[in-house]
Design a protein around this motif. Sequence first.
Motif, PDB file in Angstrom:
ATOM      1  N   ASP A 215       0.815  -1.217   0.000  1.00  0.00           N
ATOM      2  CA  ASP A 215       0.000   0.000   0.000  1.00  0.00           C
ATOM      3  C   ASP A 215       0.849   1.268   0.000  1.00  0.00           C
ATOM      4  O   ASP A 215       0.326   2.372   0.112  1.00  0.00           O
ATOM      5  CB  ASP A 215      -0.948   0.022   1.204  1.00  0.00           C
ATOM      6  CG  ASP A 215      -0.188  -0.115   2.538  1.00  0.00           C
ATOM      7  OD1 ASP A 215       1.061  -0.050   2.519  1.00  0.00           O
ATOM      8  OD2 ASP A 215      -0.841  -0.283   3.581  1.00  0.00           O
ATOM      9  N   GLY A 216       2.178   1.121  -0.110  1.00  0.00           N
ATOM     10  CA  GLY A 216       3.044   2.288  -0.207  1.00  0.00           C
ATOM     11  C   GLY A 216       3.488   2.862   1.121  1.00  0.00           C
ATOM     12  O   GLY A 216       4.137   3.910   1.146  1.00  0.00           O
ATOM     13  N   LEU A 217       3.185   2.216   2.237  1.00  0.00           N
ATOM     14  CA  LEU A 217       3.529   2.751   3.559  1.00  0.00           C
ATOM     15  C   LEU A 217       4.794   2.123   4.133  1.00  0.00           C
ATOM     16  O   LEU A 217       5.096   2.299   5.314  1.00  0.00           O
ATOM     17  CB  LEU A 217       2.355   2.523   4.533  1.00  0.00           C
ATOM     18  CG  LEU A 217       1.026   3.189   4.139  1.00  0.00           C
ATOM     19  CD1 LEU A 217      -0.041   2.880   5.160  1.00  0.00           C
ATOM     20  CD2 LEU A 217       1.208   4.694   3.987  1.00  0.00           C
ATOM     21  N   GLY A 218       5.529   1.397   3.292  1.00  0.00           N
ATOM     22  CA  GLY A 218       6.743   0.753   3.781  1.00  0.00           C
ATOM     23  C   GLY A 218       7.949   1.669   3.705  1.00  0.00           C
ATOM     24  O   GLY A 218       7.842   2.877   3.484  1.00  0.00           O
ATOM     25  N   TYR A 219       9.117   1.107   3.865  1.00  0.00           N
ATOM     26  CA  TYR A 219      10.359   1.869   3.816  1.00  0.00           C
ATOM     27  C   TYR A 219      11.415   1.024   3.076  1.00  0.00           C
ATOM     28  O   TYR A 219      11.227  -0.171   2.879  1.00  0.00           O
ATOM     29  CB  TYR A 219      10.840   2.213   5.239  1.00  0.00           C
ATOM     30  CG  TYR A 219      11.223   1.024   6.108  1.00  0.00           C
ATOM     31  CD1 TYR A 219      12.538   0.520   6.120  1.00  0.00           C
ATOM     32  CD2 TYR A 219      10.267   0.372   6.904  1.00  0.00           C
ATOM     33  CE1 TYR A 219      12.881  -0.570   6.905  1.00  0.00           C
ATOM     34  CE2 TYR A 219      10.607  -0.709   7.697  1.00  0.00           C
ATOM     35  CZ  TYR A 219      11.911  -1.172   7.693  1.00  0.00           C
ATOM     36  OH  TYR A 219      12.260  -2.236   8.453  1.00  0.00           O
ATOM     37  N   PRO A 220      12.493   1.615   2.546  1.00  0.00           N
ATOM     38  CA  PRO A 220      12.908   3.011   2.760  1.00  0.00           C
ATOM     39  C   PRO A 220      12.364   4.003   1.724  1.00  0.00           C
ATOM     40  O   PRO A 220      12.520   5.210   1.890  1.00  0.00           O
ATOM     41  CB  PRO A 220      14.438   2.930   2.625  1.00  0.00           C
ATOM     42  CG  PRO A 220      14.661   1.804   1.661  1.00  0.00           C
ATOM     43  CD  PRO A 220      13.569   0.813   1.918  1.00  0.00           C
ATOM     44  N   GLN A 221      11.773   3.528   0.618  1.00  0.00           N
ATOM     45  CA  GLN A 221      11.401   4.432  -0.461  1.00  0.00           C
ATOM     46  C   GLN A 221       9.901   4.728  -0.522  1.00  0.00           C
ATOM     47  O   GLN A 221       9.479   5.643  -1.227  1.00  0.00           O
ATOM     48  CB  GLN A 221      11.814   3.838  -1.825  1.00  0.00           C
ATOM     49  CG  GLN A 221      13.302   3.537  -1.951  1.00  0.00           C
ATOM     50  CD  GLN A 221      13.604   2.866  -3.266  1.00  0.00           C
ATOM     51  OE1 GLN A 221      13.819   3.532  -4.274  1.00  0.00           O
ATOM     52  NE2 GLN A 221      13.595   1.551  -3.282  1.00  0.00           N
TER      53      GLN A 221
END
Length: 579
Positions: free
Chosen positions: A503-509
Amino acid sequence: MRKKPFKIKLTILIYVLCFISIGLYSIIQFRYTEQVFLNKFEQEKFMVEEQVLLAVKDADVNYSMLELQFDEQIRNALYDMHFRYMRDGSLKLPGHAIVPGVNYYVIDENNSVIMTTDPIDKGLSFQGIPEFVAFLDSVRKNGIYLSDRLSFSVRDNRVMRYSYLPSGDGRYIFEAGLNMKIMTEKYEGIGFESIEKKIRKNHEFVESVTVYDRDGNSYIYDPSGGLIKMDSKKLSILHRALDEETSIDQSEKRDGYHRYYRYIPYKIENAIGTNQQNIIEVIYNDKHLLKELNELERYTFSISLVWLVMSALLSIFLARSVSRPIEIITKAVHQVSAGNYFVETDLKTGDELEYLSKSFDQMVRTIHELREEDYAREAELERALAENRRLYYETVKMLANAIEAKDQYTGGHCDRVKDYAVLIGVELGLQEGELQNLIYGSLLHDIGKIGIPEDILRKEGKLSDFEMNLVRQHPEIGFRILHSTQFLMECRRMVYEHHERFDGLGYPQGLKGLDIDLYARIIAVADSYDAMTTIRPHRKIPLTKEEAIGELIRNSGTQFDPNIVGAFIDAFATKGAAG
């Protein structure tokens, strides 16, 4: 009339043919070599552009590393100024030069310098520079510490690196300026001024290499100590190259040779001010090329003359009866072409033809032997490839063991993640080479934890924000570790992106959906499943297989790729190998 013997006729014929052949050959060879030189010149121009960009990039990186070396000290000095002001309202500059070449400033609400360690700049007003005033307003608005990259001082165009920290009430900006000239003189050969020397060392046709900003100011000082500036007539070309974001070529003819100008846009890494847009000007000429072509012309003429004289002498000897040996060799060639490798010419002429005959016979025997050896070579090659794959795997396994040695709770974690990832990959129909890359990436997905302190990795209970931020750096650390290892290049994205979320809430980017590498999405599911089903410092009782799979399903479409989760569950149900 007495007829000329056939030998004389043949001698004359051979000489005439040699004369025509040498003439044509000389012309063709000259034109061909001339074209080779021209192509080489064009290729070298292209290579120069690549090398210039690499050299500028290296210099940019060197500057950046040099800046970062002193950034923490400068930051601390600005925060000390800010602390004193916020504590008792006093404005005080550092009492000594914390970093050589650094001056400190206090800028008030009217955008004027009211205090500075550089007396010349005291009272300097920026109101006449709208772009910089807007930048200062944004610094006040953001309210945080900010460092720019290379830029020019307003007063005398010195190459500087500025840092800014606004006061909490927005009335003042505390500023520090690092004089990069002093730094580059201290660390000779790392700045933009060394680029031209490096390029000209390998390419003598290059006249100069200079980096300019949008106003035509270079980052290089002339012998008098002032900055080199671009000719005002060229500024329109500079602006066009920057506006169109493409390289522009110009040329002129002077003193019998051509001079070429190439303007290449370049953006300084992480620049945030007016110094973002820059131009690299490369000037080179074809003087050396013309010299080579003139030498080629003289050389070709000399060689042609020598060959004509030799042809006259050789024609006398070549007029002898050579037809029969030639016919024997020609017939043998046809037989070999038809697949008969047992033919022999065995000429006894006592000259080059005999040598040619022996060489031909030896060549035929060699070809026959090589054909017999082909199958043996192929088998040996397969064994060598298998050995290479084994060594690659052992290298990767050794790195994985080094990761797990830091954390007693993750023993066997990399192996299990590898097994789960391969299980998913097989279910998705990945090919053998893709599975091999997945195996390497799975074993190395946490290699960046080598750079995380062991006490944090082994800490029981919840990590602090600071500790969590450190742990979240391990994908980037792992990416840098694998950067220079050629056979692990395919693993870098897996290592870098395995903590991204669907969903785009991860890391590092903060990547989202299919923008995340397929292998990284697979490893994310395998890694999470193993983490949930094993003992960890923060959780002594692991989840059951069913509970862990339930968590995967619950987070499908948010944390995990639904297709990957589905493939894992299908493989789990089919083979019962998970866990």
